[in-house]
Design an enzyme around this catalytic site. Structure first.
Site, PDB file in Angstrom:
ATOM      1  N   LYS A 187      -0.921  -9.405   2.879  1.00 23.26           N
ATOM      2  CA  LYS A 187      -0.105  -8.911   4.004  1.00 23.26           C
ATOM      3  C   LYS A 187      -0.972  -7.968   4.827  1.00 23.26           C
ATOM      4  O   LYS A 187      -1.786  -7.224   4.256  1.00 23.26           O
ATOM      5  CB  LYS A 187       1.142  -8.179   3.506  1.00 23.26           C
ATOM      6  CG  LYS A 187       1.996  -7.620   4.662  1.00 23.26           C
ATOM      7  CD  LYS A 187       3.339  -7.113   4.211  1.00 23.26           C
ATOM      8  CE  LYS A 187       3.324  -5.708   3.658  1.00 23.26           C
ATOM      9  NZ  LYS A 187       2.825  -4.670   4.603  1.00 23.26           N
TER      10      LYS A 187
ATOM     11  N   GLU B 288      -0.823  -5.490   8.693  1.00 20.23           N
ATOM     12  CA  GLU B 288       0.035  -4.936   9.752  1.00 20.23           C
ATOM     13  C   GLU B 288      -0.511  -5.304  11.125  1.00 20.23           C
ATOM     14  O   GLU B 288      -1.735  -5.287  11.328  1.00 20.23           O
ATOM     15  CB  GLU B 288       0.098  -3.404   9.607  1.00 20.23           C
ATOM     16  CG  GLU B 288       0.760  -2.980   8.305  1.00 20.23           C
ATOM     17  CD  GLU B 288       0.855  -1.468   8.128  1.00 20.23           C
ATOM     18  OE1 GLU B 288       0.499  -0.713   9.064  1.00 20.23           O
ATOM     19  OE2 GLU B 288       1.287  -1.038   7.042  1.00 20.23           O
TER      20      GLU B 288
ATOM     21  N   ASP C 191      -1.203  -6.248  -0.328  1.00 22.02           N
ATOM     22  CA  ASP C 191      -1.395  -5.606   0.984  1.00 22.02           C
ATOM     23  C   ASP C 191      -2.874  -5.341   1.239  1.00 22.02           C
ATOM     24  O   ASP C 191      -3.593  -4.875   0.346  1.00 22.02           O
ATOM     25  CB  ASP C 191      -0.683  -4.241   0.967  1.00 22.02           C
ATOM     26  CG  ASP C 191       0.353  -4.112   2.063  1.00 22.02           C
ATOM     27  OD1 ASP C 191       0.366  -4.944   2.990  1.00 22.02           O
ATOM     28  OD2 ASP C 191       1.162  -3.172   1.975  1.00 22.02           O
TER      29      ASP C 191
ATOM     30  N   ASP D  87       0.842  -1.203   0.000  1.00 19.51           N
ATOM     31  CA  ASP D  87       0.000   0.000   0.000  1.00 19.51           C
ATOM     32  C   ASP D  87       0.878   1.254   0.000  1.00 19.51           C
ATOM     33  O   ASP D  87       0.374   2.376  -0.050  1.00 19.51           O
ATOM     34  CB  ASP D  87      -1.021  -0.002   1.144  1.00 19.51           C
ATOM     35  CG  ASP D  87      -0.387  -0.067   2.507  1.00 19.51           C
ATOM     36  OD1 ASP D  87       0.855  -0.186   2.603  1.00 19.51           O
ATOM     37  OD2 ASP D  87      -1.137   0.002   3.509  1.00 19.51           O
ATOM     38  N   SER D  88       2.208   1.061  -0.014  1.00 17.88           N
ATOM     39  CA  SER D  88       3.111   2.188  -0.277  1.00 17.88           C
ATOM     40  C   SER D  88       2.776   2.817  -1.630  1.00 17.88           C
ATOM     41  O   SER D  88       3.221   3.922  -1.923  1.00 17.88           O
ATOM     42  CB  SER D  88       4.575   1.729  -0.259  1.00 17.88           C
ATOM     43  OG  SER D  88       4.754   0.590  -1.078  1.00 17.88           O
TER      44      SER D  88
ATOM     45  N   GLU E 281       9.922  -3.904  10.007  1.00 20.91           N
ATOM     46  CA  GLU E 281      10.268  -2.599   9.419  1.00 20.91           C
ATOM     47  C   GLU E 281      10.809  -1.659  10.489  1.00 20.91           C
ATOM     48  O   GLU E 281      10.189  -1.491  11.566  1.00 20.91           O
ATOM     49  CB  GLU E 281       9.029  -1.981   8.740  1.00 20.91           C
ATOM     50  CG  GLU E 281       9.347  -0.629   8.109  1.00 20.91           C
ATOM     51  CD  GLU E 281       8.372  -0.170   7.033  1.00 20.91           C
ATOM     52  OE1 GLU E 281       7.404  -0.909   6.731  1.00 20.91           O
ATOM     53  OE2 GLU E 281       8.581   0.940   6.507  1.00 20.91           O
TER      54      GLU E 281
HETATM   55  O1  KIV Z   1       3.596  -1.076   1.549  1.00 20.36           O
HETATM   56  C1  KIV Z   1       4.765  -1.484   1.445  1.00 20.36           C
HETATM   57  O2  KIV Z   1       5.437  -1.302   0.428  1.00 20.36           O
HETATM   58  C2  KIV Z   1       5.317  -2.224   2.561  1.00 20.36           C
HETATM   59  C3  KIV Z   1       6.779  -2.560   2.531  1.00 20.36           C
HETATM   60  C4  KIV Z   1       7.597  -1.362   2.773  1.00 20.36           C
HETATM   61  C5  KIV Z   1       7.109  -3.669   3.440  1.00 20.36           C
HETATM   62  O3  KIV Z   1       4.627  -2.525   3.479  1.00 20.36           O
END
Ligand code: KIV
Length: 277
Positions: free
Chosen positions: A112, A114, A83, A44-45, A180
């Site tokens: 993924k 958090e 994510d 989600d970056s 992280e």
């Molecule tokens: O969203 C993302 O790119 C991430 C990575 C930095 C692990 O969570």
């Protein structure tokens, strides 16, 4: 054949370090896949590096689905992890619905999310339903408004909490865990305690694998690079000068040249003009 979470676990057991990279579209997924990267994370970056937000908080599930689909289409061998964005897994029911959409609509092989101890019930249920989950602890970007952007777990209480978080997500069935922005010695200690691979970003060399953000690794920002990132190229500069050359060739009438243009058989244009008269 695509990588599976079982292949990732075997890499860990053989002591092979595991590279992971983020990608957000078809073309970058194709490049990462052909480069032999075993895991691609559609992070989600993308909220920051693709959509221009200042954090991951505004990213929606629909936006994630759109990008994960493209990455799945662009890759053949890499394991694709999608994510789950902010507030899409606040309960077991919501996590199942969100992860279900990722798995069914995009073709990704894992999700993924958090969180540590507090995310364990969601992870356990998803795994029970056949959805592989990568966990993510330490600096968790979706909580940036709560915790700020800084190294987590420097002091012993916070470090003990992170160890408990890591053990909880492993016990819940996560197949891997992102660490992280935590101190290198803490990441190494967590890695030594876990059976599943740790994937570090800003967590030192003692993790089982590493993840980097596509734009950081390739220098797609000319003016910004986080401390934990290593630039393997300076593409912002190269792309900038390529685009400037293109623009100046158009202005000067150099592009397109004859080699970029199609022609008609002799006499065909004259005949067409005559017909039109
Ligand atoms: O969203 C993302 O790119 C991430 C990575 C930095 C692990 O969570």
């Amino acid at each position: 054949m695509r990588m599976t979470i079982l292949d990732i676990q075997k890499m860990k057991e053989r002591g092979e370090r595991i590279p992971m990279i983020t990608a957000y579209d078809y073309t970058s997924a194709q490049i990462a896949d052909r480069a032999g990267v075993p895991m691609i994370l559609v992070g989600d970056s993308l909220g920051m590096v693709v959509l221009g937000h200042s954090s991951t908080v505004p990213v929606t599930l629909d936006e994630m689905l759109h990008h994960i689909k493209a990455v799945v289409r662009g890759s053949q061998r890499s394991l694709v992890i999608g994510d789950l964005p902010f507030l899409t897994y606040t309960s077991v029911e919501q996590a199942v619905a969100s992860a279900g959409r990722v798995m069914q609509e995009t073709g990704a092989q894992a999700v993924k999310l958090e969180g540590g101890v507090s995310a364990a019930p969601m992870i356990a249920r998803l795994v029970e339903l056949g959805i592989p989950v990568m966990a993510h602890i330490g600096f968790t970007p979706q909580s940036v408004n709560q915790i700020g952007t800084r190294v987590q777990g420097r002091q012993s209480d916070a470090a003990a909490q992170l160890i408990a978080d890591a053990l909880a997500v492993e016990a819940a069935g996560a197949f891997a865990i992102v660490l992280e922005l935590i101190p290198a010695e803490l990441a190494a200690a967590i890695t030594a305690r876990l059976r599943i691979p740790t994937i570090g970003i800003g967590a030192g060399a003692g993790c089982a694998g590493q993840v980097q953000v596509w734009h950081d690794l390739l220098g797609l920002y000319s003016d910004f690079s986080p401390r934990h990132a290593k630039r393997y190229a300076n593409l912002a500069d190269q792309i900038g000068s390529a685009v400037a050359s293109y623009a100046s060739e158009v202005r000067d009438g150099v592009f397109p040249g004859p080699e970029h243009s199609a022609t008609m058989p002799e006499g065909a244009l004259r005949a067409a003009l005559d017909q039109g008269e």
